[in-house]
Write an enzyme that holds these catalytic residues in place. Structure first.
Site, mmCIF file in Angstrom:
data_model
loop_
_atom_site.group_PDB
_atom_site.id
_atom_site.type_symbol
_atom_site.label_atom_id
_atom_site.label_comp_id
_atom_site.label_asym_id
_atom_site.label_seq_id
_atom_site.Cartn_x
_atom_site.Cartn_y
_atom_site.Cartn_z
ATOM 1 N NE ARG A 131 88.869 41.476 24.073
ATOM 2 C CZ ARG A 131 89.144 40.498 24.839
ATOM 3 N NH1 ARG A 131 90.306 40.514 25.637
ATOM 4 N NH2 ARG A 131 88.574 39.462 24.943
ATOM 5 C CE LYS A 152 92.320 34.625 29.638
ATOM 6 N NZ LYS A 152 91.334 35.635 29.167
ATOM 7 N N GLY A 189 89.861 37.639 22.779
ATOM 8 C CA GLY A 189 90.819 38.547 22.473
ATOM 9 C C GLY A 189 92.143 37.967 21.685
ATOM 10 N N GLY A 216 86.003 33.380 26.286
ATOM 11 C CA GLY A 216 85.294 32.682 27.266
ATOM 12 C C GLY A 216 83.851 33.201 27.207
HETATM 13 N N1 ADP Z 1 100.749 25.274 23.277
HETATM 14 C C1 ADP Z 1 100.593 26.435 24.223
HETATM 15 N N2 ADP Z 1 101.499 26.642 25.152
HETATM 16 C C2 ADP Z 1 101.365 27.739 25.777
HETATM 17 N N3 ADP Z 1 100.644 28.943 25.400
HETATM 18 C C3 ADP Z 1 99.915 28.762 24.421
HETATM 19 C C4 ADP Z 1 99.795 27.456 23.516
HETATM 20 N N4 ADP Z 1 99.004 27.341 22.474
HETATM 21 C C5 ADP Z 1 98.461 28.704 22.579
HETATM 22 N N5 ADP Z 1 99.044 29.460 23.483
HETATM 23 C C6 ADP Z 1 98.834 30.936 24.168
HETATM 24 O O1 ADP Z 1 97.420 31.000 24.258
HETATM 25 C C7 ADP Z 1 97.033 32.383 24.474
HETATM 26 C C8 ADP Z 1 95.733 32.790 24.129
HETATM 27 O O2 ADP Z 1 94.993 32.037 24.791
HETATM 28 P P1 ADP Z 1 93.384 32.393 25.393
HETATM 29 O O3 ADP Z 1 93.578 33.651 26.059
HETATM 30 O O4 ADP Z 1 92.532 31.068 25.895
HETATM 31 O O5 ADP Z 1 92.631 32.724 23.829
HETATM 32 P P2 ADP Z 1 91.448 33.722 23.622
HETATM 33 O O6 ADP Z 1 91.891 35.167 24.243
HETATM 34 O O7 ADP Z 1 91.520 33.865 22.067
HETATM 35 O O8 ADP Z 1 90.290 33.382 24.444
HETATM 36 C C9 ADP Z 1 98.085 33.088 23.303
HETATM 37 O O9 ADP Z 1 98.720 34.221 23.977
HETATM 38 C C10 ADP Z 1 99.057 31.911 22.932
HETATM 39 O O10 ADP Z 1 100.519 32.289 22.930
HETATM 40 O O1 X15 Z 2 90.235 38.410 27.421
HETATM 41 C C1 X15 Z 2 89.331 37.994 28.013
HETATM 42 O O2 X15 Z 2 88.867 36.833 27.752
HETATM 43 P P1 X15 Z 2 89.241 35.840 26.722
HETATM 44 O O3 X15 Z 2 90.773 35.745 26.511
HETATM 45 O O4 X15 Z 2 88.332 34.470 26.826
HETATM 46 O O5 X15 Z 2 88.813 36.255 25.272
HETATM 47 C C2 X15 Z 2 88.363 38.996 28.598
HETATM 48 O O6 X15 Z 2 89.053 40.383 28.811
HETATM 49 C C3 X15 Z 2 88.079 38.378 30.213
HETATM 50 O O7 X15 Z 2 89.119 38.538 30.833
HETATM 51 P P2 X15 Z 2 89.548 37.348 31.986
HETATM 52 O O8 X15 Z 2 89.470 36.022 31.356
HETATM 53 O O9 X15 Z 2 90.792 37.827 32.717
HETATM 54 O O10 X15 Z 2 88.361 37.713 33.033
#
Ligand code: ADP
Ligand code: X15
Length: 403
Positions: free
Chosen positions: A37, A202, A360, A384
């Protein structure tokens, strides 16, 4: 939307330019584990500095609770930005206080400063319009011009994303322009079969996107922390896995609608479980057990998809023409739970599909697990944000740049 090219043509020499970036990078013990990033915003920061701007970079990091918290300081990101630029980057120890004003006031044309985490201030994320506007006013005092380039946060109606651009002449940076250009392809003219893979942690943020995807995608594969709400909705025990209990009725409805519409919904058939969340610091062996997805013990947590699911998901992606993937399949930060995420990344590389990886952590996973990021069609810095863009939602941070 006016872009940074228009701003550069107008001239920025000596102007204070506020760059709202997304420097929300993964950290382990204060060390950045993936700087994607930060690299993503370099073209904008470099272009402005080379044109003689005084560049003020701002971002959130993590989810601190509206007050300073050293664990979420942006200092490591500022240091890495300096290394990548090959220049000194000043760091202000507050966001809108004396330190920020002194630091920005001390910049010469062509120099760069990073101010402390925007979310150390309650006004940044406040749901109260007046409180956000007041914080935006304080941020506006630090700059003459606004450049929005934090694509990963454009879905947030936050002061620095939504309210601040209205107070200053505003432009979209290079990263936002690129991201929007690529994601448009997935909304305008998507090549089929279109497969979407969703995972991550998330869950409450991202479940809603399925409502829209049912109208767009041919196949939806669910993994990561998101899978357990679906397994529970099917009546299975999910032990102490991540669960969004209040979403179970919605999830049941999604599965019904998918069936009626002929959208293929694919859920894990086996998972790796353990009574304990792994130690991500020591990476001590976690010794997980593989169980069928309908046989998760009550005292255990699902932390990755299992070997049969890896094969199943690879087969479901093999003939896709377009794949969008957000959210790791497991806790990939620990080697015992990285295989599911690796298998999906490899499956994307093995197809001839146009592949987009968003988020991310998903982007960080691809790079830290050793894949060549250039081998994917596009790696988006927003999870997101890209999901909501694909949903066709009005994103506050893009709308603010358009007005
Ligand atoms: N089964 C699970 N239980 C808890 N955490 C998980 C599981 N599978 C994935 N994760 C966690 O999800 C996190 C990423 O989720 P998220 O922020 O939604 O993705 P992104 O940043 O790609 O949008 C990682 O830190 C990973 O460890
Ligand atoms: O990591 C982010 O989003 P992402 O996990 O959905 O890629 C962005 O920096 C937004 O962070 P936020 O979901 O705490 O508002």
């Amino acid at each position: 939307m006016k872009t940074i090219d228009a701003l550069l043509a107008e001239g920025v020499n000596g102007k204070r330019v506020f760059v709202r970036a997304d420097l929300n990078v993964p950290l382990a013990d204060g060390t950045i584990t993936d700087d994607g990033r930060i690299r993503a915003v370099l073209p904008t920061v470099k272009a402005l500095a080379e044109a003689g701007a005084k560049v003020v970079v701002a971002s959130h990091l993590g989810r601190p609770k509206g007050a300073p918290d050293p664990a979420f300081s942006l200092r490591p990101a500022a240091e890495r930005l300096g290394e990548l630029l090959g220049a000194t980057v000043a760091f202000a120890q507050d966001t809108v206080g004396t330190a920020a004003h002194d630091t920005v006031g001390g910049l010469e044309p062509g120099q760069v400063a990073v101010i402390e985490n925007l979310r150390f201030n309650a006004g940044e994320t406040s749901k109260d319009d007046a409180e956000r506007a007041e914080f935006a006013e304080q941020l506006a005092a630090l700059a003459d011009v606004y450049v929005g380039d934090g694509f990963g946060a454009v879905h947030r109606k936050h002061a620095s994303v939504y309210d601040l651009p209205a107070k200053l002449p505003h432009y979209a940076g290079h990263l936002i322009a690129t991201e929007v250009g690529v994601l448009k392809k997935l909304t305008d003219d998507v090549k089929r079969p279109y497969a979407v893979v969703l995972g991550g942690a998330k869950v409450s943020d991202k479940l809603g996107v399925i409502d829209h995807l049912l109208e767009k995608a041919d196949r939806i594969l669910i993994g990561g922390g998101m899978a357990y709400t679906f397994l529970k909705a099917l009546g299975h025990e999910v032990g102490i896995s991540l669960l969004q209990e209040d979403q179970i009725p919605a999830v049941k409805e999604y599965m019904k609608r998918a069936e009626a519409k002929g959208v293929e919904f694919v859920l894990p058939v086996d998972v790796l479980v353990s009574p304990d969340f792994p130690d991500l610091k020591t990476k001590a062996p976690a010794n997980p057990t593989t169980v069928a997805a309908d046989a998760i013990p009550a005292d255990q947590e699902g932390l990755d998809i299992g070997p049969e699911t890896r094969k199943l998901y690879a087969s479901k992606l093999a003939d896709a023409a377009t794949v969008f993937w957000n959210g790791p399949m497991g806790v990939f930060e620990h080697p015992d739970y990285a295989e599911g995420t690796k298998a999906v990344a490899q499956a994307l590389l093995d197809t001839s599909a146009f592949t987009v990886v968003g988020g991310g952590d998903s982007a960080a996973a691809v790079r830290t697990l050793g894949f060549d990021e250039n081998a994917f069609g596009h790696i988006s810095t927003g999870g997101g944000a890209s999901l909501e863009y694909l949903e066709g939602k009005t994103l506050p941070g893009l709308a603010a740049l358009e007005n």
